[in-house]
Write a protein that holds these residues in place. Structure first.
Motif, PDB file in Angstrom:
ATOM      1  N   LYS A  25       0.845  -1.198   0.000  1.00  0.00           N
ATOM      2  CA  LYS A  25       0.000   0.000   0.000  1.00  0.00           C
ATOM      3  C   LYS A  25       0.878   1.245   0.000  1.00  0.00           C
ATOM      4  O   LYS A  25       1.970   1.254   0.562  1.00  0.00           O
ATOM      5  CB  LYS A  25      -0.895   0.045   1.246  1.00  0.00           C
ATOM      6  CG  LYS A  25      -1.862  -1.093   1.384  1.00  0.00           C
ATOM      7  CD  LYS A  25      -3.064  -0.894   0.537  1.00  0.00           C
ATOM      8  CE  LYS A  25      -4.031  -2.040   0.785  1.00  0.00           C
ATOM      9  NZ  LYS A  25      -5.235  -1.945   0.077  1.00  0.00           N
ATOM     10  N   ALA A  27       0.266   5.691   0.258  1.00  0.00           N
ATOM     11  CA  ALA A  27      -0.706   6.761   0.465  1.00  0.00           C
ATOM     12  C   ALA A  27       0.021   8.097   0.570  1.00  0.00           C
ATOM     13  O   ALA A  27       1.128   8.174   1.091  1.00  0.00           O
ATOM     14  CB  ALA A  27      -1.511   6.511   1.731  1.00  0.00           C
ATOM     15  N   ALA A  32      -0.654   4.811   5.440  1.00  0.00           N
ATOM     16  CA  ALA A  32      -1.036   3.706   4.549  1.00  0.00           C
ATOM     17  C   ALA A  32      -1.667   2.592   5.366  1.00  0.00           C
ATOM     18  O   ALA A  32      -1.247   2.300   6.493  1.00  0.00           O
ATOM     19  CB  ALA A  32       0.177   3.187   3.800  1.00  0.00           C
TER      20      ALA A  32
END
Length: 126
Positions: A25, A27, A32
């Motif tokens: 992931k 972000a 995240a």
């Protein structure tokens, strides 16, 4: 120029979650999400316990923006300013709309049909 100033003065953070060696992931501006494989930490009341090393890892990349801006417009010579102005003008004019409705025969009437050719040759579409 305004977009360049905005990008260089903005600071942001990229948060990444790795599971093993693979990025799971990522972000921007927030934390995240994890992949759900986090290990439970033993409590202090259990005493002596054996724990495995966690395979997940969180990394954070922070990019700081500029605080001070220096205007360098005075350092650009007149020839450079002329070049930039002509380049921008010609680049903008490259993308003019092209009118596809140019018909040179729009004011002319079609010739009158004297005979139907399919009747003369007796060819019919069945």
């Amino acid at each position: 120029m305004a977009v360049l100033v905005l990008i260089t003065t903005t600071s942001f953070t990229i948060d990444m979650h790795y599971c093993g060696d693979t990025l799971v992931k990522m972000a921007l501006f927030k934390k995240a999400k994890d992949c759900g494989m986090e290990m439970e930490k033993p409590s202090a009341d259990e005493g002596c316990s054996i724990t495995k090393k966690n395979c997940c890892d969180d990394k954070q990349l922070s990019i700081e923006g500029q605080d001070e801006l220096q205007l360098t417009v005075d350092k650009i010579s007149f020839k450079q300013q002329v070049f930039i102005a002509t380049f921008v003008y010609t680049y903008i004019n490259l993308f003019e709309k092209y009118n596809l409705d140019i018909n040179s025969f729009i004011e002319y009437k079609p010739p009158l049909v004297v005979r139907h050719l399919y009747k003369i040759d007796e060819t019919y579409l069945i």
